[in-house]
Design an enzyme around this catalytic site. Structure first.
Site, mmCIF file in Angstrom:
data_model
loop_
_atom_site.group_PDB
_atom_site.id
_atom_site.type_symbol
_atom_site.label_atom_id
_atom_site.label_comp_id
_atom_site.label_asym_id
_atom_site.label_seq_id
_atom_site.Cartn_x
_atom_site.Cartn_y
_atom_site.Cartn_z
ATOM 1 N N HIS A 61 -4.631 -32.030 -57.261
ATOM 2 C CA HIS A 61 -4.991 -31.402 -58.532
ATOM 3 C C HIS A 61 -6.095 -30.377 -58.333
ATOM 4 O O HIS A 61 -6.949 -30.508 -57.452
ATOM 5 C CB HIS A 61 -5.392 -32.442 -59.581
ATOM 6 C CG HIS A 61 -6.579 -33.281 -59.224
ATOM 7 N ND1 HIS A 61 -7.871 -32.928 -59.558
ATOM 8 C CD2 HIS A 61 -6.678 -34.462 -58.577
ATOM 9 C CE1 HIS A 61 -8.708 -33.857 -59.133
ATOM 10 N NE2 HIS A 61 -8.008 -34.805 -58.534
ATOM 11 N N ASP A 95 -8.294 -29.276 -60.743
ATOM 12 C CA ASP A 95 -9.466 -29.362 -61.611
ATOM 13 C C ASP A 95 -10.539 -30.282 -61.030
ATOM 14 O O ASP A 95 -10.261 -31.135 -60.183
ATOM 15 C CB ASP A 95 -9.072 -29.838 -63.011
ATOM 16 C CG ASP A 95 -8.457 -31.230 -62.993
ATOM 17 O OD1 ASP A 95 -7.596 -31.487 -62.115
ATOM 18 O OD2 ASP A 95 -8.827 -32.068 -63.836
ATOM 19 N N ASP A 151 -12.678 -34.239 -54.079
ATOM 20 C CA ASP A 151 -11.802 -34.603 -55.201
ATOM 21 C C ASP A 151 -11.519 -33.376 -56.052
ATOM 22 O O ASP A 151 -12.312 -33.065 -56.936
ATOM 23 C CB ASP A 151 -12.471 -35.721 -56.005
ATOM 24 C CG ASP A 151 -11.605 -36.254 -57.121
ATOM 25 O OD1 ASP A 151 -10.406 -35.930 -57.150
ATOM 26 O OD2 ASP A 151 -12.135 -36.977 -57.979
ATOM 27 N N GLU A 201 -6.126 -33.526 -64.144
ATOM 28 C CA GLU A 201 -6.097 -34.909 -63.679
ATOM 29 C C GLU A 201 -7.345 -35.673 -64.088
ATOM 30 O O GLU A 201 -7.287 -36.871 -64.398
ATOM 31 C CB GLU A 201 -5.940 -34.923 -62.150
ATOM 32 C CG GLU A 201 -5.680 -36.305 -61.545
ATOM 33 C CD GLU A 201 -6.950 -37.026 -61.134
ATOM 34 O OE1 GLU A 201 -6.856 -38.193 -60.709
ATOM 35 O OE2 GLU A 201 -8.051 -36.428 -61.233
ATOM 36 N N GLU A 202 -8.489 -34.995 -64.097
ATOM 37 C CA GLU A 202 -9.756 -35.669 -64.375
ATOM 38 C C GLU A 202 -9.859 -36.164 -65.818
ATOM 39 O O GLU A 202 -10.736 -36.969 -66.135
ATOM 40 C CB GLU A 202 -10.926 -34.735 -64.052
ATOM 41 C CG GLU A 202 -11.020 -34.299 -62.597
ATOM 42 C CD GLU A 202 -11.367 -35.434 -61.645
ATOM 43 O OE1 GLU A 202 -11.558 -36.570 -62.120
ATOM 44 O OE2 GLU A 202 -11.446 -35.190 -60.436
ATOM 45 N N ASP A 237 -0.235 -39.102 -53.095
ATOM 46 C CA ASP A 237 -1.304 -38.496 -53.887
ATOM 47 C C ASP A 237 -2.563 -38.399 -53.035
ATOM 48 O O ASP A 237 -2.536 -38.625 -51.828
ATOM 49 C CB ASP A 237 -1.533 -39.321 -55.150
ATOM 50 C CG ASP A 237 -2.152 -38.512 -56.284
ATOM 51 O OD1 ASP A 237 -2.555 -37.363 -56.031
ATOM 52 O OD2 ASP A 237 -2.229 -39.014 -57.409
#
Length: 260
Positions: free
Chosen positions: A124, A126, A159, A193-194, A220
């Site tokens: 992801h 974001d 992340d 995603e966050e 993932d």
């Protein structure tokens, strides 16, 4: 007495299964070292410097950084963008279909020796916000993309822009070598995603489901390779996540008379 007997039997079964458990022997191929060149780190740093932030308050969403990051990926990974089937999902999500040797029209499971289900790689774009009052606690500014002391610093370096860039770097390198995967590879980059992934990953999943895509497995962002985290183990430990945890938010209110 009956409960104690059942508990004793359960303990016996668990102990027996534990003692009988044997590791599965896997014939591993010789590992190949992957040297990360400076240009890859520079591309990674550029992605870190773009503040693609997800806020719980949807009115604060800023589309400009997400569009900038999409442009950056297009610029730095031209083969991935031109030799795979690329589409933008819901404005800012990205989905790539890298056609494999055993590709089928829908990539669903087909009977036959040469037909294999596709695989799905996820990451992801974001990141979570940075609280202004914590800025002074950062060794380097959160969106500096600073390369120092053997690390690349910044929000998203773990992340999960590291996942986005790692996948892009790997695919681009393999495409320069004219590599064709055995089975089709789908690559999906969500953008929220966050905060739950409803606009990004969920829409991509819906799209794939409508097309009848059935993946062999989904990979993932996973966990980290840790040092000194597991008591009694001196070597580095790779934490392997095989499922995604859920969450529950509760709001509790009490209305009673006061008193002891």
């Amino acid at each position: 007495f009956l409960l104690l007997t059942m508990l004793a039997v359960l303990c016996g079964v668990l102990l027996f299964n534990t003692l009988m458990l044997r590791p599965i022997e896997i014939d591993l191929q010789e590992k190949h070292e992957c040297n990360i060149n400076d240009s890859a780190l520079i591309r990674f740093a550029e992605a870190i410097r773009i503040p693609t932030i997800s806020y719980d308050d949807s009115t604060r969403f800023d589309s400009v950084p997400f569009l900038r990051l999409m442009e950056l990926l297009t610029l730095h990974y031209p083969l991935m963008n031109n030799l795979t089937e690329k589409e933008v999902v819901n404005g800012y999500g990205l989905l790539f279909r890298w056609k494999g040797k055993s590709a089928t029209p829908t990539d669903g499971h087909q009977k036959g020796e040469n037909s294999k289900k596709p695989v799905l790689l996820l990451a992801h774009t974001d990141v979570v916000p940075v609280e202004e009052e914590t800025i002074s606690q950062w060794t380097h500014l959160p969106f500096s993309g600073k390369i120092a002391d053997g690390f690349l610093w910044g929000r998203g370096s773990l992340d999960d822009k590291v996942g986005v860039i790692a996948i892009c770097e790997a695919v681009e390198k393999l495409l320069t070598e004219a590599f064709v995967p055995e089975q089709t590879v789908y690559i999906a980059f969500g953008f929220d995603e966050e905060i739950g992934g409803k606009r990004g990953a969920q829409q991509i999943a819906k799209l794939l489901n409508e097309r009848g895509v059935k993946a062999e497995f989904v990979l993932d962002e996973g966990m980290a390779v840790t040092e000194g985290v597991v008591p009694g183990i001196e070597k580095d430990v790779a934490l392997i996540g095989i499922a995604e945890k859920g969450y529950l938010s509760l709001e509790l209110s009490v209305n009673i008379k006061g008193g002891h």
